[in-house]
Design a protein around this motif. Sequence first.
Motif, PDB file in Angstrom:
ATOM      1  N   UNK A 182       0.830  -1.209   0.000  1.00  0.00           N
ATOM      2  CA  UNK A 182       0.000   0.000   0.000  1.00  0.00           C
ATOM      3  C   UNK A 182       0.863   1.256   0.000  1.00  0.00           C
ATOM      4  N   UNK A 183       2.005   1.209   0.694  1.00  0.00           N
ATOM      5  CA  UNK A 183       2.927   2.350   0.657  1.00  0.00           C
ATOM      6  C   UNK A 183       3.440   2.549  -0.763  1.00  0.00           C
ATOM      7  N   UNK A 184       3.704   1.445  -1.453  1.00  0.00           N
ATOM      8  CA  UNK A 184       4.165   1.563  -2.837  1.00  0.00           C
ATOM      9  C   UNK A 184       3.080   2.189  -3.702  1.00  0.00           C
ATOM     10  N   UNK A 185       1.832   1.771  -3.493  1.00  0.00           N
ATOM     11  CA  UNK A 185       0.733   2.353  -4.271  1.00  0.00           C
ATOM     12  C   UNK A 185       0.597   3.839  -3.959  1.00  0.00           C
ATOM     13  N   UNK A 186       0.702   4.175  -2.683  1.00  0.00           N
ATOM     14  CA  UNK A 186       0.592   5.582  -2.290  1.00  0.00           C
ATOM     15  C   UNK A 186       1.721   6.401  -2.915  1.00  0.00           C
ATOM     16  N   UNK A 187       2.939   5.819  -2.889  1.00  0.00           N
ATOM     17  CA  UNK A 187       4.073   6.518  -3.488  1.00  0.00           C
ATOM     18  C   UNK A 187       3.833   6.757  -4.971  1.00  0.00           C
ATOM     19  N   UNK A 188       3.354   5.729  -5.650  1.00  0.00           N
ATOM     20  CA  UNK A 188       3.086   5.855  -7.076  1.00  0.00           C
ATOM     21  C   UNK A 188       1.996   6.906  -7.328  1.00  0.00           C
ATOM     22  N   UNK A 189       0.961   6.891  -6.485  1.00  0.00           N
ATOM     23  CA  UNK A 189      -0.130   7.850  -6.666  1.00  0.00           C
ATOM     24  C   UNK A 189       0.367   9.280  -6.446  1.00  0.00           C
ATOM     25  N   UNK A 190       1.197   9.478  -5.415  1.00  0.00           N
ATOM     26  CA  UNK A 190       1.708  10.840  -5.204  1.00  0.00           C
ATOM     27  C   UNK A 190       2.585  11.257  -6.378  1.00  0.00           C
ATOM     28  N   UNK A 191       3.324  10.293  -6.943  1.00  0.00           N
ATOM     29  CA  UNK A 191       4.178  10.629  -8.080  1.00  0.00           C
ATOM     30  C   UNK A 191       3.333  11.055  -9.272  1.00  0.00           C
ATOM     31  N   UNK A 192       2.300  10.262  -9.574  1.00  0.00           N
ATOM     32  CA  UNK A 192       1.469  10.570 -10.736  1.00  0.00           C
ATOM     33  C   UNK A 192       0.756  11.910 -10.563  1.00  0.00           C
ATOM     34  N   UNK A 193       0.276  12.162  -9.331  1.00  0.00           N
ATOM     35  CA  UNK A 193      -0.424  13.426  -9.107  1.00  0.00           C
ATOM     36  C   UNK A 193       0.545  14.593  -8.948  1.00  0.00           C
ATOM     37  N   UNK A 194       1.706  14.317  -8.361  1.00  0.00           N
ATOM     38  CA  UNK A 194       2.612  15.402  -8.009  1.00  0.00           C
ATOM     39  C   UNK A 194       3.497  15.859  -9.149  1.00  0.00           C
ATOM     40  N   UNK A 195       3.821  14.945 -10.065  1.00  0.00           N
ATOM     41  CA  UNK A 195       4.766  15.290 -11.125  1.00  0.00           C
ATOM     42  C   UNK A 195       4.298  16.495 -11.953  1.00  0.00           C
ATOM     43  N   UNK A 196       3.042  16.465 -12.452  1.00  0.00           N
ATOM     44  CA  UNK A 196       2.594  17.626 -13.237  1.00  0.00           C
ATOM     45  C   UNK A 196       2.556  18.911 -12.416  1.00  0.00           C
ATOM     46  N   UNK A 197       2.183  18.781 -11.145  1.00  0.00           N
ATOM     47  CA  UNK A 197       2.114  19.980 -10.311  1.00  0.00           C
ATOM     48  C   UNK A 197       3.507  20.567 -10.121  1.00  0.00           C
ATOM     49  N   UNK A 198       4.472  19.679  -9.832  1.00  0.00           N
ATOM     50  CA  UNK A 198       5.849  20.146  -9.663  1.00  0.00           C
ATOM     51  C   UNK A 198       6.343  20.792 -10.949  1.00  0.00           C
ATOM     52  N   UNK A 199       5.968  20.206 -12.088  1.00  0.00           N
ATOM     53  CA  UNK A 199       6.381  20.767 -13.373  1.00  0.00           C
ATOM     54  C   UNK A 199       5.835  22.179 -13.537  1.00  0.00           C
ATOM     55  N   UNK A 200       4.541  22.340 -13.239  1.00  0.00           N
ATOM     56  CA  UNK A 200       3.934  23.667 -13.318  1.00  0.00           C
ATOM     57  C   UNK A 200       4.644  24.635 -12.383  1.00  0.00           C
ATOM     58  N   UNK A 201       4.848  24.177 -11.148  1.00  0.00           N
ATOM     59  CA  UNK A 201       5.509  25.027 -10.151  1.00  0.00           C
ATOM     60  C   UNK A 201       6.842  25.542 -10.678  1.00  0.00           C
ATOM     61  N   UNK A 202       7.574  24.653 -11.332  1.00  0.00           N
ATOM     62  CA  UNK A 202       8.923  25.012 -11.764  1.00  0.00           C
ATOM     63  C   UNK A 202       8.899  25.852 -13.037  1.00  0.00           C
ATOM     64  N   UNK A 203       7.786  25.819 -13.770  1.00  0.00           N
ATOM     65  CA  UNK A 203       7.802  26.476 -15.078  1.00  0.00           C
ATOM     66  C   UNK A 203       6.865  27.657 -15.240  1.00  0.00           C
TER      67      UNK A 203
END
Lengths: 417, 377
Positions: free
Chosen positions: A203-224
Amino acid sequence: MSNSSSAPLTTADGVPLRVSLRRAIRRSKLKALLLVSPLLLFLGIAFVMPIVDMLWRSVDNPEVSSTLPRTVSALDGWEGEALPGEPVFAALAEDLREGQQARNLGLLASRLNYEKSGMRSTITRTARRLRTLEPPYREALIEINDTWGELDTWRLIQRESSPYTLSYYLAAVDRQFSPQGEIVPVPEYLQIHATLFWRTFWMSAVITLATLLLGYPVAFLLANLPLRHSNLLMILVLLPFWTSLLVRTTTWIAILQSQGVLNDVMVALGVIADEARWQMIHNKTGTIIAMTHILLPFMILPLYSVMKTIPPSYMHAARSLGGRPFLCFRRVYFPLTIPGIAAGGILVFILSIGYYITPALVGGQSGRFITNYIAYHMQTSLNWGLAAAIASILLFVVVVFYWIFNRLIGVDKVKLG
Amino acid sequence: MTQILEAESSADDALTDDLCFARFINVQKSYDGVELVVKNFNLDIRKGQFVTLLGPSGSGKTTCLMMMAGFETPTHGDILLKGEPINGLPPHKRGIGMVFQNYALFPHMTVAENLAFPLEVRHLSKDDIKQKVQRALAMVRLEEFGDRRPAQLSGGQQQRVALARALVFEPELVLMDEPLGALDKNLREEMQYEIKRIHANLGVTMIYVTHDQTEALTMSDRIAVFNDGVVQQLATPETLYEEPENAFVAYFIGENNRLCGEVVELQGDTCRVRLDSGDTVLAKPVAVSEVGERTTLSLRPERVSILDTGDATVDNCFTARVEEVIYLGDHLRTRLSVCGNDEFILKTPNAVGNTGLRPGQEIRVGWSRGDCRALDV
Ligand SMILES: Nc1ncnc2c1ncn2[C@@H]1O[C@H](COP(=O)(O)OP(=O)(O)OP(=O)(O)O)[C@@H](O)[C@H]1O
Ligand SMILES: [Mg+2]
């Protein structure tokens, strides 16, 4: 310069240069030490000592050896083939009497009961009739309780007479010593920890994957994004840190429960029938949703800090060299963000496997983590040795992950802004 | 459309359509909707030419390059490549090579992988790729460095890799945005030569951006001098230096003495200007059209000479006081006070007769009217 190079250099007042340099360095080192000493002290008391204590408790086994010293020494050399003789029973009676006076038979009873159910009542019942106990002790004790007539009882006492034990660790992974001293799985209906460990990890792995999928675009926006917009977005990302964890978790209960906001909206929209409301809380779904939300910032921030250092000219270059946007992303941008992914991933995963409050509140039976069992053994079953063993295994897993991460990526890549 | 083109290309020789390779037509660009960063930019580039955009920082050079490459869209106007408007074409379909100021070499790939990238995305065969990468490395003389990471190369080597990468897929047009900005002087000069050599060998069209005028003068076929989002002058290096059309170009290209005054007489290719100090000077009218107009006279320091007393054959002849003499080895720079301007520079070769000036000394200097250009204010 005219004097030969073998003569040691001295400062103006004649002190050898090396000595005075060392003195100067020592002073600045002392000053630095003084500055960090409050924190060091705090860490020592609040962090290092508890961990050492926990590791100690996970193997510490004083009950038998300190409460039944005579019995233990009388059992020395016993082969375990037949019931021990009268001297051993006499020693036991003596030890139990002394234990009763010192009022520490309760600890012994619990300890032995972990290994062999029924031992608690055996000892309390025996203790109650100790006063009237007369030799020959062997017959008298067996008469009080048949357990004393079982070979396994004596094997158990002999096995647990060592001041250290592995049985907590075995229990933590659903194993135990058989009466013959072999390591065997516990009966199926008692197996719980291995399932919980496994569930915690996947479940931690699933949570990690979910945060990655949701967080990656947000981090990209933040940086750009231009600074003005990215500041606002950053505030939104950090907003969860400003509200209590408990509030955020209970909010999820309000949203996800079967009479909650989401279900009501879905029923109102006619997406689901009133009788077939989604069960999204007090199960794995609830834990995953709530924990993904709570841990999201810990994924976004390391990703952002890495993405901010990637100049847009890399993507421009890749595009001008003829790459389609997605290919440029895959071949150029994504590989450059891997340190951020690894940093965020390790952070979220480690935080997640040690998370307690959210799974406890929204996890129900099926969405609980191993941490909830640590708490259970601490507070309810009072088996601190087992709690310590489980926690030590978690600590070990975290250290292993950290080591792998450090070998592959390097800890210095983890930045939070 | 053709009328506009004719009007715009009047400064240069007229271009026929098939010669014209890339073209900016009345391009405007604004980032914020308030201010125009590029105002009415027109440029025609012939095939194989080396064109430099030269201008001070913030004048919109990078913006123009980005519009050509497709990373920014013009707010108004058209950009044509081989006669086709490319406004809607995404960057990866334009086939334009680009060298960035910070090189933008992919740090996670080796040099060879960097060079192979544009070939791989074009689905060339493995052998082809290998061969072309080798050839490109040879072109920039880095054959042995294919396996290194960019971080393991010096600045000049990285620069050459960036150049090779922009050329390896044989684009017809290469854009370079201050590619030598991060290099020291010696390396810069070496790389300037290298780029020129490659340009001559391959015959690609190049648009080069710099704010270094020496670099622009030594490398370019033509230079567009930018200021304020407008091309101030588009001409060959010689023309720019010898015949600047306005005060900005004269000031920006090379060194330049400035004298301000008012036109008092205008006659054919001569005008008489009364300076603010009261002296009158004969000059060549360039950007003045009527008597009474204010003007800036521009005069190159090397076109001023020291006169013997009594010499009266020169158009303009004044008494000057030496303020400062700076020895520069092969030549001397002398700061003079002439006609009320105490920043007047005189540049003389280090030769017999020119040495021995001392501060405070009074000398006579003069220049011909043709070298003194009456420009706008
Ligand atoms: N992405 C952008 N958003 C808003 N304004 C921008 C952007 N890029 C450039 N500008 C503005 O446009 C103007 C021209 O910028 P540009 O980068 O084209 O100048 P430049 O001539 O390349 O200067 P330099 O020699 O310093 O590189 C500057 O005033 C700059 O502030
Ligand atoms: Mg620029």
